[in-house]
Design a protein around this motif. Structure first.
Motif, PDB file in Angstrom:
ATOM      1  N   ASP A 249      -3.143 -13.182  -5.160  1.00 41.63           N
ATOM      2  CA  ASP A 249      -2.448 -13.997  -4.162  1.00 41.63           C
ATOM      3  C   ASP A 249      -0.947 -13.685  -4.210  1.00 41.63           C
ATOM      4  OD1 ASP A 249      -4.746 -15.343  -3.302  1.00 41.63           O
ATOM      5  OD2 ASP A 249      -4.597 -16.759  -4.970  1.00 41.63           O
ATOM      6  N   LEU A 250      -0.420 -13.206  -3.091  1.00 38.66           N
ATOM      7  CA  LEU A 250       0.999 -12.873  -3.006  1.00 38.66           C
ATOM      8  C   LEU A 250       1.667 -13.707  -1.934  1.00 38.66           C
ATOM      9  CD1 LEU A 250       1.415  -8.953  -3.148  1.00 38.66           C
ATOM     10  CD2 LEU A 250       1.874 -10.617  -4.945  1.00 38.66           C
ATOM     11  N   ASP A 251       2.886 -14.142  -2.215  1.00 41.89           N
ATOM     12  CA  ASP A 251       3.705 -14.786  -1.188  1.00 41.89           C
ATOM     13  C   ASP A 251       4.424 -13.740  -0.348  1.00 41.89           C
ATOM     14  OD1 ASP A 251       3.523 -17.761  -1.789  1.00 41.89           O
ATOM     15  OD2 ASP A 251       4.062 -16.957  -3.760  1.00 41.89           O
ATOM     16  N   TYR A 252       4.870 -12.645  -1.013  1.00 39.14           N
ATOM     17  CA  TYR A 252       5.582 -11.579  -0.302  1.00 39.14           C
ATOM     18  C   TYR A 252       5.108 -10.221  -0.804  1.00 39.14           C
ATOM     19  CZ  TYR A 252       8.972 -15.253   0.884  1.00 39.14           C
ATOM     20  OH  TYR A 252       9.574 -16.400   1.336  1.00 39.14           O
ATOM     21  N   LEU A 253       4.811  -9.325   0.128  1.00 40.72           N
ATOM     22  CA  LEU A 253       4.595  -7.925  -0.189  1.00 40.72           C
ATOM     23  C   LEU A 253       5.663  -7.134   0.549  1.00 40.72           C
ATOM     24  CD1 LEU A 253       2.972  -5.618  -1.488  1.00 40.72           C
ATOM     25  CD2 LEU A 253       1.594  -5.528   0.605  1.00 40.72           C
ATOM     26  N   LEU A 254       6.553  -6.494  -0.212  1.00 36.83           N
ATOM     27  CA  LEU A 254       7.625  -5.688   0.360  1.00 36.83           C
ATOM     28  C   LEU A 254       7.197  -4.227   0.338  1.00 36.83           C
ATOM     29  CD1 LEU A 254      10.624  -7.323  -1.555  1.00 36.83           C
ATOM     30  CD2 LEU A 254       9.560  -8.055   0.594  1.00 36.83           C
ATOM     31  N   VAL A 255       7.282  -3.571   1.474  1.00 38.22           N
ATOM     32  CA  VAL A 255       6.876  -2.166   1.582  1.00 38.22           C
ATOM     33  C   VAL A 255       8.128  -1.317   1.701  1.00 38.22           C
ATOM     34  CG1 VAL A 255       5.480  -0.490   2.823  1.00 38.22           C
ATOM     35  CG2 VAL A 255       4.727  -2.877   2.714  1.00 38.22           C
ATOM     36  N   ASP A 256       8.416  -0.543   0.654  1.00 36.01           N
ATOM     37  CA  ASP A 256       9.579   0.347   0.645  1.00 36.01           C
ATOM     38  C   ASP A 256       9.151   1.682   1.230  1.00 36.01           C
ATOM     39  OD1 ASP A 256      12.222   1.207   0.047  1.00 36.01           O
ATOM     40  OD2 ASP A 256      11.482   2.203  -1.751  1.00 36.01           O
ATOM     41  N   THR A 257       9.714   2.045   2.375  1.00 30.46           N
ATOM     42  CA  THR A 257       9.282   3.227   3.115  1.00 30.46           C
ATOM     43  C   THR A 257      10.285   4.366   2.956  1.00 30.46           C
ATOM     44  OG1 THR A 257      10.437   2.554   5.134  1.00 30.46           O
ATOM     45  CG2 THR A 257       8.177   1.757   4.844  1.00 30.46           C
ATOM     46  N   PRO A 258       9.856   5.606   3.241  1.00 29.24           N
ATOM     47  CA  PRO A 258      10.815   6.726   3.225  1.00 29.24           C
ATOM     48  C   PRO A 258      11.729   6.666   4.441  1.00 29.24           C
ATOM     49  CG  PRO A 258       8.660   7.485   3.949  1.00 29.24           C
ATOM     50  CD  PRO A 258       8.489   6.050   3.534  1.00 29.24           C
ATOM     51  N   PRO A 259      12.798   7.454   4.454  1.00 30.93           N
ATOM     52  CA  PRO A 259      13.664   7.498   5.644  1.00 30.93           C
ATOM     53  C   PRO A 259      12.911   8.071   6.841  1.00 30.93           C
ATOM     54  CG  PRO A 259      14.737   8.515   3.737  1.00 30.93           C
ATOM     55  CD  PRO A 259      13.305   8.301   3.364  1.00 30.93           C
ATOM     56  N   GLY A 260      13.359   7.700   8.031  1.00 28.21           N
ATOM     57  CA  GLY A 260      12.794   8.292   9.243  1.00 28.21           C
ATOM     58  C   GLY A 260      11.647   7.497   9.831  1.00 28.21           C
ATOM     59  N   THR A 261      10.872   8.177  10.678  1.00 28.08           N
ATOM     60  CA  THR A 261       9.715   7.569  11.359  1.00 28.08           C
ATOM     61  C   THR A 261       8.569   8.573  11.287  1.00 28.08           C
ATOM     62  OG1 THR A 261      10.572   8.429  13.460  1.00 28.08           O
ATOM     63  CG2 THR A 261      11.106   6.161  12.921  1.00 28.08           C
ATOM     64  N   SER A 262       8.023   8.758  10.092  1.00 29.44           N
ATOM     65  CA  SER A 262       7.072   9.837   9.863  1.00 29.44           C
ATOM     66  C   SER A 262       5.658   9.313   9.612  1.00 29.44           C
ATOM     67  CB  SER A 262       7.549  10.680   8.677  1.00 29.44           C
ATOM     68  OG  SER A 262       7.738   9.857   7.539  1.00 29.44           O
ATOM     69  N   ASP A 263       4.825  10.182   9.016  1.00 29.45           N
ATOM     70  CA  ASP A 263       3.424   9.846   8.767  1.00 29.45           C
ATOM     71  C   ASP A 263       3.260   8.522   8.018  1.00 29.45           C
ATOM     72  OD1 ASP A 263       2.558  12.127   9.982  1.00 29.45           O
ATOM     73  OD2 ASP A 263       2.181  13.249   8.145  1.00 29.45           O
ATOM     74  N   GLU A 264       4.090   8.334   6.987  1.00 34.19           N
ATOM     75  CA  GLU A 264       3.941   7.134   6.167  1.00 34.19           C
ATOM     76  C   GLU A 264       4.133   5.858   6.978  1.00 34.19           C
ATOM     77  OE1 GLU A 264       5.810  10.231   3.325  1.00 34.19           O
ATOM     78  OE2 GLU A 264       5.605   9.879   5.473  1.00 34.19           O
ATOM     79  N   HIS A 265       5.112   5.863   7.868  1.00 34.90           N
ATOM     80  CA  HIS A 265       5.374   4.680   8.695  1.00 34.90           C
ATOM     81  C   HIS A 265       4.209   4.404   9.637  1.00 34.90           C
ATOM     82  CE1 HIS A 265       9.249   6.368   7.476  1.00 34.90           C
ATOM     83  NE2 HIS A 265       9.740   5.150   7.547  1.00 34.90           N
ATOM     84  N   LEU A 266       3.725   5.453  10.286  1.00 33.39           N
ATOM     85  CA  LEU A 266       2.614   5.286  11.219  1.00 33.39           C
ATOM     86  C   LEU A 266       1.368   4.801  10.489  1.00 33.39           C
ATOM     87  CD1 LEU A 266       3.123   8.508  13.364  1.00 33.39           C
ATOM     88  CD2 LEU A 266       3.463   6.156  14.131  1.00 33.39           C
ATOM     89  N   SER A 267       1.128   5.326   9.284  1.00 28.61           N
ATOM     90  CA  SER A 267      -0.051   4.917   8.522  1.00 28.61           C
ATOM     91  C   SER A 267       0.015   3.446   8.140  1.00 28.61           C
ATOM     92  CB  SER A 267      -0.189   5.775   7.256  1.00 28.61           C
ATOM     93  OG  SER A 267      -0.427   7.115   7.583  1.00 28.61           O
ATOM     94  N   VAL A 268       1.167   3.009   7.625  1.00 28.56           N
ATOM     95  CA  VAL A 268       1.312   1.606   7.221  1.00 28.56           C
ATOM     96  C   VAL A 268       1.081   0.684   8.414  1.00 28.56           C
ATOM     97  CG1 VAL A 268       2.960  -0.134   6.449  1.00 28.56           C
ATOM     98  CG2 VAL A 268       2.837   2.049   5.263  1.00 28.56           C
ATOM     99  N   VAL A 269       1.685   1.015   9.545  1.00 24.00           N
ATOM    100  CA  VAL A 269       1.552   0.172  10.739  1.00 24.00           C
ATOM    101  C   VAL A 269       0.103   0.140  11.207  1.00 24.00           C
ATOM    102  CG1 VAL A 269       2.227  -0.110  13.146  1.00 24.00           C
ATOM    103  CG2 VAL A 269       3.938   0.521  11.447  1.00 24.00           C
ATOM    104  N   GLN A 270      -0.546   1.310  11.223  1.00 22.01           N
ATOM    105  CA  GLN A 270      -1.930   1.370  11.690  1.00 22.01           C
ATOM    106  C   GLN A 270      -2.874   0.603  10.762  1.00 22.01           C
ATOM    107  OE1 GLN A 270      -3.417   5.373  12.329  1.00 22.01           O
ATOM    108  NE2 GLN A 270      -4.705   4.645  13.989  1.00 22.01           N
ATOM    109  N   TYR A 271      -2.703   0.785   9.449  1.00 15.61           N
ATOM    110  CA  TYR A 271      -3.581   0.128   8.490  1.00 15.61           C
ATOM    111  C   TYR A 271      -3.385  -1.391   8.470  1.00 15.61           C
ATOM    112  CZ  TYR A 271      -4.768   4.736   6.563  1.00 15.61           C
ATOM    113  OH  TYR A 271      -5.217   6.018   6.400  1.00 15.61           O
ATOM    114  N   LEU A 272      -2.153  -1.840   8.747  1.00 15.18           N
ATOM    115  CA  LEU A 272      -1.872  -3.279   8.710  1.00 15.18           C
ATOM    116  C   LEU A 272      -1.941  -3.931  10.086  1.00 15.18           C
ATOM    117  CD1 LEU A 272       1.098  -3.468   6.167  1.00 15.18           C
ATOM    118  CD2 LEU A 272      -1.320  -3.985   5.763  1.00 15.18           C
ATOM    119  N   LYS A 273      -2.461  -3.183  11.059  1.00 13.41           N
ATOM    120  CA  LYS A 273      -2.478  -3.693  12.429  1.00 13.41           C
ATOM    121  C   LYS A 273      -3.266  -4.992  12.544  1.00 13.41           C
ATOM    122  CE  LYS A 273      -3.051  -1.913  17.134  1.00 13.41           C
ATOM    123  NZ  LYS A 273      -3.470  -0.751  17.948  1.00 13.41           N
ATOM    124  N   GLU A 274      -4.414  -5.065  11.866  1.00 11.58           N
ATOM    125  CA  GLU A 274      -5.258  -6.258  11.970  1.00 11.58           C
ATOM    126  C   GLU A 274      -4.732  -7.405  11.108  1.00 11.58           C
ATOM    127  OE1 GLU A 274      -9.455  -5.711  11.579  1.00 11.58           O
ATOM    128  OE2 GLU A 274      -9.454  -3.831  12.695  1.00 11.58           O
TER     129      GLU A 274
END
Length: 325
Positions: free
Chosen positions: A180-205
């Protein structure tokens, strides 16, 4: 006659490769690799061989795992070196200062995982149990997951193509036993690359509560932040606000402040006004922030009298207010 698209035929921005032609149908489309727009595209053969498409089998598992996480916050920056990971660490330490607040950091800066060093846990290794991967704990209510824990040494380079990066992010989201977490902070790399798209897609629901954008005052950093803002708006991420890091220099002795990075175009304040985004605050450059990061200790605890600490805490209080916490 001008061709029109129905809502169902418009590709999801998350499914369109970064180097795709203008009218790409998207990788999830039945026409992937087969449409007229695909002719000559570098991805054509790969897209065509992967159809028909279906939902990612990891999505239900990720949604189930994330059901115990109350708030999910992305920390973004357009450019590297603006203090994004340092801010993520300070934000986590501030949340975890309350013993009743369970906080986690997921470090998806796969090629530059600095969070373990900043938090003083770089020598730790990930352990697996029947319930999944166990986070590394800085303290009882602050857990961390990073690829940095999986490398033989801090000198080892991570040379992975997109699919392998995406696979690791999927594992972090579905296999890590955060509890059980109150906050999950996602530290991303610079830019708008694969990692950003993956996180957004996986957390869409399961949903993302918002993003904090980190910048420095000079125009060269602000240019990339504008692209980050555009990315957030295209994929539907709420922007909680902007933070201007290294906003002036604080002398540790006299506490005097002077500008190091001159805001030639008005800095983050002007950018916030132009884009209609809230400026959460400005953090002055205190050299002891870097020292704290090197030694893996909380700057907020070590130097409570610094103007930078005051700025950090004001920003964090404002983030809590926006989230309604």
């Amino acid at each position: 006659m001008i061709a029109t698209q129905t809502a169902s035929s418009v590709p999801d921005p998350l499914s369109v490769p970064a180097n795709a032609p203008e009218h790409c149908p998207g990788t999830e489309s039945q026409l992937a690799g087969k449409a007229e727009a695909c002719d000559g595209c570098a991805n054509q053969e790969t897209c065509a061989s992967n159809t028909p498409k279906g939902p990612d089998p990891a999505l239900p598992l990720i949604t189930a795992r994330m059901s115990t996480v109350k708030r999910k916050i992305l920390v973004l920056s357009g450019k590297g070196g603006v203090g994004k990971s340092t801010f993520t660490a300070q934000l986590a330490w501030a949340f975890a200062a309350d013993d009743q607040t369970q906080t986690g950091i997921m470090d998806v800066d796969i090629c530059g995982p600095s969070i373990p060093t900043i938090l003083g846990i770089a020598s730790e290794q990930v352990h697996a149990s029947s319930s999944g991967w166990s986070p590394i704990y800085v303290q009882d209510n602050l857990g961390v997951m990073s690829v940095g824990f999986m490398l033989p040494s801090s000198r080892d380079a991570v040379m992975w193509r997109g699919p392998k990066k995406n696979g690791l992010i999927s594992q972090f989201l579905k296999d890590v036993d955060w509890g059980d977490l109150d906050y999950l902070l996602v530290d991303t790399p610079p830019g708008t690359s694969d990692e950003h798209l993956s996180v957004v897609q996986y957390l869409k629901e399961s949903g993302i509560d918002g993003a904090v954008l980190i910048t420095t005052p000079q125009e060269v950093a602000l240019q990339d932040v504008r692209r980050e803002i555009d990315f957030c708006r295209k994929v539907g991420i709420k922007i909680l606000g902007l933070v201007e890091n290294m906003s002036g220099f604080v002398c540790p002795n006299c506490k005097g402040e002077s500008q190091i990075f001159k805001p030639t175009t008005g800095g983050a304040k002007k950018l916030a006004e132009d884009t209609g985004i809230e400026l959460l605050g400005a953090v002055p450059l205190d050299p002891r922030i870097g020292k704290s990061a090197d030694y893996g200790v909380s700057f907020l605890d070590e130097y409570p009298d610094s103007p930078a600490t005051t700025a950090y805490l004001d920003i964090i209080d404002r983030i809590k207010d926006i989230l309604g916490d």
